[in-house]
Design an enzyme around this catalytic site. Structure first.
Site, short mmCIF file in Angstrom:
data_model
loop_
_atom_site.label_atom_id
_atom_site.label_comp_id
_atom_site.label_asym_id
_atom_site.label_seq_id
_atom_site.Cartn_x
_atom_site.Cartn_y
_atom_site.Cartn_z
N HIS A 1 44.99 -11.83 12.87
CA HIS A 1 45.58 -10.76 13.67
C HIS A 1 46.05 -9.64 12.73
CE1 HIS A 1 47.84 -8.74 16.80
NE2 HIS A 1 48.84 -8.63 15.93
N VAL B 1 6.30 -1.08 19.42
CA VAL B 1 5.47 -1.05 18.22
C VAL B 1 4.28 -1.98 18.40
CG1 VAL B 1 7.37 -0.46 16.66
CG2 VAL B 1 6.85 -2.86 17.09
N ARG C 1 0.82 -1.22 0.00
CA ARG C 1 0.00 0.00 0.00
C ARG C 1 0.86 1.27 0.00
NH1 ARG C 1 -2.33 -0.37 6.20
NH2 ARG C 1 -0.37 0.02 7.23
N HIS D 1 5.25 1.60 0.22
CA HIS D 1 6.53 1.56 -0.49
C HIS D 1 7.20 0.20 -0.33
CE1 HIS D 1 7.12 4.32 3.16
NE2 HIS D 1 6.90 3.11 3.55
N ASP E 1 7.05 -8.75 11.79
CA ASP E 1 6.61 -8.03 12.99
C ASP E 1 5.18 -8.36 13.40
OD1 ASP E 1 9.07 -6.83 13.06
OD2 ASP E 1 8.35 -4.77 12.83
N ILE F 1 8.93 -0.93 6.36
CA ILE F 1 9.53 -0.02 7.34
C ILE F 1 11.05 -0.12 7.28
CG2 ILE F 1 9.84 0.34 9.84
CD1 ILE F 1 7.22 1.50 8.74
N GLY G 1 11.60 5.54 26.18
CA GLY G 1 11.90 4.15 25.81
C GLY G 1 13.36 3.98 25.44
N GLY H 1 14.76 0.97 24.22
CA GLY H 1 15.05 -0.17 23.36
C GLY H 1 16.00 0.30 22.26
N ALA H 2 16.23 -0.58 21.29
CA ALA H 2 17.19 -0.25 20.23
C ALA H 2 16.81 1.05 19.50
CB ALA H 2 17.26 -1.41 19.24
C1 LIG Z 1 13.62 3.29 13.49
C2 LIG Z 1 13.71 1.81 13.31
C3 LIG Z 1 14.95 1.21 13.22
C4 LIG Z 1 15.05 -0.16 13.04
N1 LIG Z 1 16.29 -0.72 12.94
C5 LIG Z 1 16.39 -2.06 12.78
C6 LIG Z 1 17.66 -2.67 12.62
O1 LIG Z 1 18.70 -2.01 12.66
N2 LIG Z 1 17.70 -4.01 12.43
C7 LIG Z 1 16.57 -4.78 12.39
O2 LIG Z 1 16.67 -5.99 12.21
N3 LIG Z 1 15.35 -4.23 12.53
C8 LIG Z 1 15.25 -2.90 12.71
N4 LIG Z 1 14.00 -2.33 12.81
C9 LIG Z 1 12.81 -3.21 12.76
C10 LIG Z 1 12.48 -3.59 11.33
O3 LIG Z 1 12.28 -2.42 10.58
C11 LIG Z 1 11.26 -4.47 11.31
O4 LIG Z 1 11.45 -5.57 12.16
C12 LIG Z 1 10.98 -4.98 9.91
O5 LIG Z 1 10.76 -3.93 9.02
C13 LIG Z 1 9.77 -5.92 9.92
O6 LIG Z 1 9.55 -6.37 8.62
P1 LIG Z 1 8.10 -6.83 8.14
O7 LIG Z 1 8.30 -7.37 6.77
O8 LIG Z 1 7.49 -7.69 9.15
O9 LIG Z 1 7.23 -5.51 8.10
P2 LIG Z 1 7.45 -4.04 7.57
O10 LIG Z 1 8.84 -3.76 7.22
O11 LIG Z 1 6.78 -3.16 8.56
O12 LIG Z 1 6.62 -4.02 6.21
C14 LIG Z 1 5.24 -4.19 6.21
C15 LIG Z 1 4.71 -3.60 4.92
O13 LIG Z 1 3.35 -3.98 4.79
C16 LIG Z 1 2.63 -2.89 4.21
N5 LIG Z 1 1.23 -3.09 4.55
C17 LIG Z 1 0.66 -3.11 5.78
N6 LIG Z 1 -0.65 -3.40 5.68
C18 LIG Z 1 -0.91 -3.57 4.37
C19 LIG Z 1 -2.08 -3.90 3.64
N7 LIG Z 1 -3.25 -4.15 4.23
N8 LIG Z 1 -1.98 -3.98 2.29
C20 LIG Z 1 -0.80 -3.74 1.66
N9 LIG Z 1 0.33 -3.43 2.31
C21 LIG Z 1 0.27 -3.36 3.64
C22 LIG Z 1 3.28 -1.68 4.84
O14 LIG Z 1 3.06 -0.53 4.04
C23 LIG Z 1 4.74 -2.09 4.87
O15 LIG Z 1 5.41 -1.67 3.70
C24 LIG Z 1 13.87 -0.95 12.96
C25 LIG Z 1 12.62 -0.35 13.04
C26 LIG Z 1 12.54 1.02 13.20
C27 LIG Z 1 11.19 1.64 13.27
#
Ligand SMILES: Cc1cc2nc3c(=O)[nH]c(=O)nc-3n(C[C@H](O)[C@H](O)[C@H](O)COP(=O)(O)OP(=O)(O)OC[C@H]3O[C@@H](n4cnc5c(N)ncnc54)[C@H](O)[C@@H]3O)c2cc1C
Length: 466
Positions: free
Chosen positions: A445, A273, A36, A38, A312, A42, A181, A183-184
């Site tokens: 080394h 989150v 929906r 990019h 996630d 995330i 918070g 966390g990381a």
């Molecule tokens: C600031 C920040 C820093 C981070 N740094 C790290 C890091 O260094 N290392 C690490 O491992 N993790 C990091 N994370 C966590 C990591 O970004 C997430 O764990 C990861 O993106 C999860 O992947 P995902 O595929 O589950 O979901 P996401 O990456 O959240 O992707 C989900 C996608 O689904 C789309 N979507 C949702 N609902 C719908 C729908 N109904 N129809 C169509 N599309 C939809 C969304 O638009 C999104 O693009 C970080 C997160 C944040 C916020």
């Protein structure tokens, strides 16, 4: 197969979704991804990657401000925040289009819009209130990710109270900042903004920062962050945020109920989150959720036949590499292969603040709680030649072994480049390596990795350089 019919439709194209779709295509499935917003989710657009680009800038800025330590002179060191942000956005853009190319190369169809389950094997997709189409699939993976958790009374407003979205693209550099918070995500932003010159306060409800890390490592990291001037309040919570014209006054209460007011330019709410499970059409399915996350069986399967969840939205740890691995396991299972289920104990975690933090496996406390008699090794960065040459002498490598079997139970590191080092221990743990095998391994080394060897040696009273 009809045009709108697929073997697999993945809803969400983050590191869980796009990796699952590519693996499915490699296994011969006709696959589509619905997104929906990019490609890359995330992680590529608002998470892992753009934060690392920002942190690279602050790291270099920090070094430039200490140029004299390296015999260099750097005068009038400064920054243009618009250019700092632009670089970070450009890095994200590059990777976002890279995901598009990968999907195309693997013949995965990208459907632009919001996906929703619409009955057995059916997905409806809409965009801006208009129907994009009705699609069918034998298997549907929900990979919809998560969004910032909102604390009641401290609702983000995009202007004064930020989430990671606004914190990633500041228009000006705030002079003072309060991060809720530790966390990381919270600690990475605290580290970035502090190094760039802001006064930063971190407020954490639990007794220590980075609560998932080994207690010794988080205590060490805390000292380093405090040395850099970050104010850290643990066992405390923000109970109120009063917004002024261009500032916020936060009421921070400690465990004893004592409160103080802290006035800052901006607040970053980084208190976790929550899963994106709304408007997914789950109501008419057997999919079970628990506190906003979808329940699965270790291979991504939900209680609804043909519907899976990864990343996630399927629960912690909320990490990109966990999402991708879950995606692969899920698709391999669908294809009838025999993948291992996810062993969450073997998922490494990294925080890219200065100093970096990285870990895998059980902390010392968890190992003891699980009934292990342990042997613990430590090695400090100050004992390592490469660390001294780099000017990075603050850090530690800690290893936890089972005393009886010699099995490596966990590894925990804080210091320069540890996020690159941890993978050595991840492989070792996956191979169920013992202390003997690690001791017999030869480390190059001079490298920081020698500390990984020395920490193992230390656990058995054989460290050479300390
Ligand atoms: C600031 C920040 C820093 C981070 N740094 C790290 C890091 O260094 N290392 C690490 O491992 N993790 C990091 N994370 C966590 C990591 O970004 C997430 O764990 C990861 O993106 C999860 O992947 P995902 O595929 O589950 O979901 P996401 O990456 O959240 O992707 C989900 C996608 O689904 C789309 N979507 C949702 N609902 C719908 C729908 N109904 N129809 C169509 N599309 C939809 C969304 O638009 C999104 O693009 C970080 C997160 C944040 C916020």
């Amino acid at each position: 197969m009809a045009e709108n019919s697929y073997d697999l439709i993945v809803i969400g194209s983050g590191p869980g979704g796009y990796v699952a779709a590519i693996r499915a295509a490699q296994l011969g499935m006709k696959a589509a991804v619905v997104e929906r917003e990019h490609l890359g989710g995330i992680c590529l657009n608002w998470g892992c990657i753009p934060t690392k680009a920002l942190l690279r800038t602050s790291e270099l800025y920090g070094y430039m401000n200490h140029a004299g330590d390296f015999g260099l002179s750097a005068e009038k060191v400064g920054f243009d925040i618009a250019k700092v942000v632009k670089r970070s956005r450009d890095v994200s853009k590059q990777l976002n289009s890279g995901v598009g190319h990968l999907l195309k190369k693997n013949k995965v169809t990208v459907i632009d819009g919001e996906g929703q389950l619409a009955g057995k094997g059916k997905v409806n997709v809409n965009k801006d209130g208009k129907k994009v189409g009705d699609f069918q699939a034998k298997h549907i993976i929900l990979a919809t990710g998560a969004r910032p958790r909102v604390l009641p009374g401290i609702e983000p407003d995009k202007k004064l109270i930020w989430t990671y979205f606004e914190a990633m693209v500041p228009e000006t550099m705030p002079k003072s900042l309060l991060v809720i918070g530790s966390g990381a995500i919270g600690i990475e932003f605290a580290s970035f903004y502090r190094t760039m010159g802001a006064e930063v306060t971190v407020v954490e409800m639990l007794p220590e920062i980075l609560p998932v890390e080994d207690a010794e490592i988080s205590a060490f990291a805390r000292k380093q962050l405090e040395k850099q001037g970050i104010k850290i309040l643990t066992g405390a919570k923000v109970t109120k945020a009063d917004k002024g014209k261009d500032e916020v006054t936060c009421t921070v209460e400690d465990e004893k109920g004592k409160s103080q007011k802290i006035k800052v330019d901006r607040v970053i709410s980084a208190a976790g989150v929550q899963g994106n499970i709304e408007n997914l059409g789950l109501d008419n399915t057997k999919v079970k959720t628990d506190r906003g996350l979808i329940k699965t069986d270790g291979f991504g399967a939900t209680d609804e036949p043909g519907v899976y969840a990864i990343g996630d939205v399927a629960g912690p740890p909320m990490l990109a590499h966990k999402a991708s691995h879950e995606g692969v396991i899920c698709v391999e299972k669908i294809a009838g292969n025999n993948p291992h289920s996810m062993d969450k104990n073997l998922i490494p975690g990294c925080t890219y603040c200065q100093p970096q933090i990285a870990s895998v496996g059980l902390t010392e406390a968890q190992a003891k709680e699980a009934g292990h008699e342990v042997k613990v090794g430590h090695f400090p960065f100050i004992g390592n030649g490469k660390a001294i040459a780099l000017g990075e002498t603050e850090g530690m490598v800690k290893t936890v072994f089972d005393k009886k079997t010699g099995q490596l139970l966990g590894a925990h590191m804080v210091g320069a480049e540890v996020t690159e080092l941890i993978q050595g221990y991840v492989v070792a743990m996956n191979l169920e390596t013992t202390e003997q095998e690690l001791m017999h391994s030869i480390f190059p080394h001079p490298t920081l990795s020698e500390m990984m060897h020395e920490s193992v040696l230390d656990a058995y009273g054989q460290a050479i350089h300390f």
